[in-house]
Design an enzyme around this catalytic site. Sequence first.
Site, short mmCIF file in Angstrom:
data_model
loop_
_atom_site.label_atom_id
_atom_site.label_comp_id
_atom_site.label_asym_id
_atom_site.label_seq_id
_atom_site.Cartn_x
_atom_site.Cartn_y
_atom_site.Cartn_z
N SER A 120 45.90 15.56 94.21
CA SER A 120 45.63 15.12 92.84
C SER A 120 44.16 15.32 92.49
O SER A 120 43.71 16.44 92.33
CB SER A 120 46.08 13.67 92.66
OG SER A 120 46.45 13.44 91.31
N LYS A 172 43.29 -2.84 71.00
CA LYS A 172 42.07 -3.22 71.71
C LYS A 172 42.35 -3.83 73.08
O LYS A 172 41.54 -3.69 74.00
CB LYS A 172 41.24 -4.21 70.85
CG LYS A 172 39.91 -4.60 71.47
CD LYS A 172 39.06 -3.37 71.75
CE LYS A 172 37.76 -3.76 72.45
NZ LYS A 172 37.02 -2.57 72.91
#
Length: 304
Positions: A120, A172
């Site tokens: 990865s 948020k």
Amino acid sequence: MKAYLLWLTKFLTVLFIFIFLIPVLIATTIGKIASNNDSSTLLPNKHKIAVVELLGPIMDSKAIVEDLYKQANDSSVDGIVLRIDSPGGAVAPSQEIYTAVKTLKSIKPIVVSMGSVAASGGLYSALGASKIFLQPGTQTGSIGVIVQIPNFHKLTDKYGVDFLTIKSGQLKDVGNPTRALTDLDREFLQGTVDKIYQQFLNDVAEGRNLPVEEVKKYADGRLILGSEAVKLGLADEIGDIYAAARAVYEIKGEALAKNETPKLIYSDDKLARFKKIFGSKLSLLNKILGADEIHLQQAEFFLY
């Protein structure tokens, strides 16, 4: 009750890290440093290759990038071997290392030598190199993006604990563990994962000169052994760190004779390896403890 469980989890995690992981890490690092120092004295050779090590989870790229730039501009070394033994890590640091390698190989050949695992983010970091070497059993691939968010809202609901959030926008507090994930949250997170995945996919295709559609066939997060990686074009050759070092001279058009062995130059800082590994562990520890409180509720994306 929730606060107690969270505190207990943190405490046990810290206890495990400091009692088991760090002592083992120190012992292993000191042993490897001693071994490398002994082997380097046996190679009084004018052919010098700098070794930059990328070890452990990739949580920060500052030290690695600085080291790459330092060695690229050091006239006493002929090239760089980027030794990677990493399962991956955070997205941006992996991308920054990839960009540095891609940029600096025009100054001096940079050849990657993969250890037991370069998956990865570890693979991402290698993609800009001049050439990639690994072992048949090296674990690489794992092309994909993941975000995991612990969620305790069922516990807080059960015990009647309220966490009041005042926010400036609906997204948020994406990843807030004290409330259920909304459809908007999930859509946003999935969209972000998809965008990062596309960046990864494009950089694999560009770095390895492969068609994107071909890469997609195995870019589903699976681990790929080194022997298969060579066949797929993710790596160039089976070989150890010295084979990677010799490849530097082949790239320069100055192939070494069979009886010539490059001298591997490791960092002057005898504890640099320990700092690199420990630094990544410390970054993980800070995240576990919530040291960066302003981002406590934010989801984090990883290349693992």
